[in-house]
Design an enzyme around this catalytic site. Structure first.
Site, PDB file in Angstrom:
ATOM      1  CE1 TYR A  31      -3.508  -2.706   5.491  1.00 19.95           C
ATOM      2  CE2 TYR A  31      -3.357  -0.358   4.984  1.00 19.95           C
ATOM      3  CZ  TYR A  31      -3.414  -1.684   4.565  1.00 19.95           C
ATOM      4  OH  TYR A  31      -3.359  -1.985   3.214  1.00 19.95           O
ATOM      5  CB  THR A  39      -0.896   0.004   1.259  1.00 17.28           C
ATOM      6  OG1 THR A  39      -1.536   1.269   1.378  1.00 17.28           O
ATOM      7  CG2 THR A  39      -0.092  -0.237   2.534  1.00 17.28           C
ATOM      8  CG  ASP A  40      -1.133   4.962  -1.050  1.00 16.47           C
ATOM      9  OD1 ASP A  40      -1.697   4.316  -0.132  1.00 16.47           O
ATOM     10  OD2 ASP A  40      -1.716   5.849  -1.702  1.00 16.47           O
ATOM     11  CD  GLU A  41      -3.447   3.520   4.391  1.00 20.43           C
ATOM     12  OE1 GLU A  41      -3.224   3.333   5.593  1.00 20.43           O
ATOM     13  OE2 GLU A  41      -4.583   3.504   3.900  1.00 20.43           O
ATOM     14  CE  LYS A  69      -0.018  -4.624   2.872  1.00 22.10           C
ATOM     15  NZ  LYS A  69      -0.391  -5.958   2.333  1.00 22.10           N
TER      16      LYS A  69
END
Ligand code: NAD
Ligand code: DAU
Length: 365
Positions: free
Chosen positions: A170, A145-147, A174
């Site tokens: 989260y 993810t870009d997060e 990741k």
């Protein structure tokens, strides 16, 4: 760091383990791979949490090239047996706990599934590929993810070299899993590739995420909870374009490389909700803007990241991928799909989710 290497030719994997293939993105990936690769065999390993649903895979039920296995990526013995039986030459790893709000309520589940689960899977792949002497020709593809890059201010885009700065349980889980995947590449020589994507939308997305939640609530006349002032920005990508990117990266991605995937399509949450109100009200023949009265500004998400935006030019330049639909087209099609698939919504939102929904979305201050 080893420099990423171009594949000698387009790879054609014969036996692919897809994890999390009963979830939102995973089910689109399974469909895309079956459609584009005649000779492929897919084992789809999914433990079927609240977010995984076999009704997402109804249209591939009769396809003999697809085998569904209900099981946990943390189960090393199960993984060893599957690698032995199916001699996978690629892993496409999507299984994860994926919802930020849930990670705030129950971080340990995210650390277990996303970090330990990924590590268990990597270990099973390493053991099998080493024993079979096929490490060099295999591939472990991790979907991320870009997060992991944190939160942007008003300007700028995440690139593949943006330093990691995860801020929710989260995204921290990741980010950790990305690091473990890279560690297997650098330490054991495992061929890996990672992609980091922005917010997906489209059919079969569990209605706890912003777009399907809002569509459902507008249809049912329920309140529309907007966190904080609704000014946080997300970049939205049609899930089938993400699945197409995953197919391209699986088959042509450079070993050891990272690809950011995004839609160059930034929306403030409040503007997006207004857009959805417009679309759904029009489809249902309601007066223009009728459902605006359902909007409720509620307590902000803890640690709410302000803005995500992706520079996907590396993926376009190196592998030629770009989004195929405009947001107008993708969003209109998505609204139609949810309106036409109320039975799917009913099915996936019964049981455990219903309890979560009541606890999470009622009495919000
Ligand atoms: P999802 O929550 O819809 O699906 C996740 C799937 O993983 C479910 O089918 C679930 O049953 C399965 N799963 C969970 N724990 C498991 C376990 N221990 N063993 C086996 N299966 C398990 O998620 P999604 O939105 O489809 O996301 C898929 C992947 O893509 C995730 O890794 C996520 O981090 C990543 N991602 C998602 C987005 C997005 O916008 N949704 C964007 C970028 C990256
Ligand atoms: O950026 C990629 C990520 O996008 C993925 O890695 C995650 O798996 C996926 O869940 C998504 O994370 P977000 O937190 O951005 O998505 P979500 O749909 O939960 O929220 C989108 C924005 O809308 C966010 O700013 C929070 C806000 N929001 C969300 C919900 C559910 C609301 O204002 N109200 C809501 O009820």
């Amino acid at each position: 760091m080893t420099a990423p290497q171009a594949p000698h030719q387009t790879r054609t994997f014969q036996s692919v383990l897809v994890t999390g293939g009963a979830g939102f993105i995973g089910s689109h990936v399974v469909r895309t791979l079956l459609r584009n690769h005649e000779g492929i065999r897919i084992v789809n390993l999914d433990v079927l949490t609240y977010a995984g649903n076999l009704s997402n895979l109804r249209d591939v039920e009769g396809d003999a090239r697809h085998t569904f296995v209900k099981g946990d990526i943390q189960d090393g013995a199960l993984l060893a047996g599957l690698f032995e039986e199916h001699a996978f030459d690629a892993v496409v790893h999507l299984a994860a706990e994926s919802h930020v709000d849930r990670s705030i309520e129950n971080p340990l589940a995210f650390l277990e599934t996303n970090i330990l689960g990924t590590a268990t899977l990597l270990n099973a792949a390493k053991t099998s590929w080493t024993a079979r002497g096929c490490m060099e020709t295999s591939l472990f593809y991790h979907i991320s993810t870009d997060e992991v890059y944190g939160s942007l201010g008003e300007d700028g885009l995440f690139t593949e070299t943006t330093p990691y700065d995860p801020r929710s349980p989260y995204s921290a889980s990741k980010a950790s899993s990305d690091h473990v995947v890279r560690a297997y590449h650098h330490t054991y020589g495992m061929p890996v590739v990672i992609s980091n994507c922005s917010n997906n939308y489209g059919s079969h997305q569990f209605p706890e995420k912003l777009i399907p939640l809002m569509i459902r609530n507008i249809v049912e006349g329920r309140e529309l909870p907007i966190y904080g002032e609704g000014v946080n920005v997300r970049d939205w990508l049609w899930v089938e374009d993400h699945a197409a990117a995953i197919d391209v990266i699986l088959n042509r991605g450079w070993v050891g490389d990272t690809y950011n995937v995004g839609g160059l399509n930034e929306w403030r949450n409040i503007d997006l909700v207004h857009k959805l109100i417009e679309l759904v009200d029009a489809k249902l023949g309601r007066e223009h803007g009728q459902s605006k009265s359902l909007i409720r500004f509620v307590k902000d998400r803890a640690g709410h990241d302000m803005r995500y935006a992706i520079d996907a030019s590396h993926l376009e330049a190196r592998l030629g991928w770009k989004p195929s639909v405009t947001f107008e087209e993708g969003l209109a099609g998505t609204v139609d799909w949810y309106l036409e698939n109320q039975d799917w919504l009913e099915e996936v939102t019964s049981g455990e989710y219903q309890k979560y929904y009541e606890a999470h979305y009622t009495n919000r201050g």
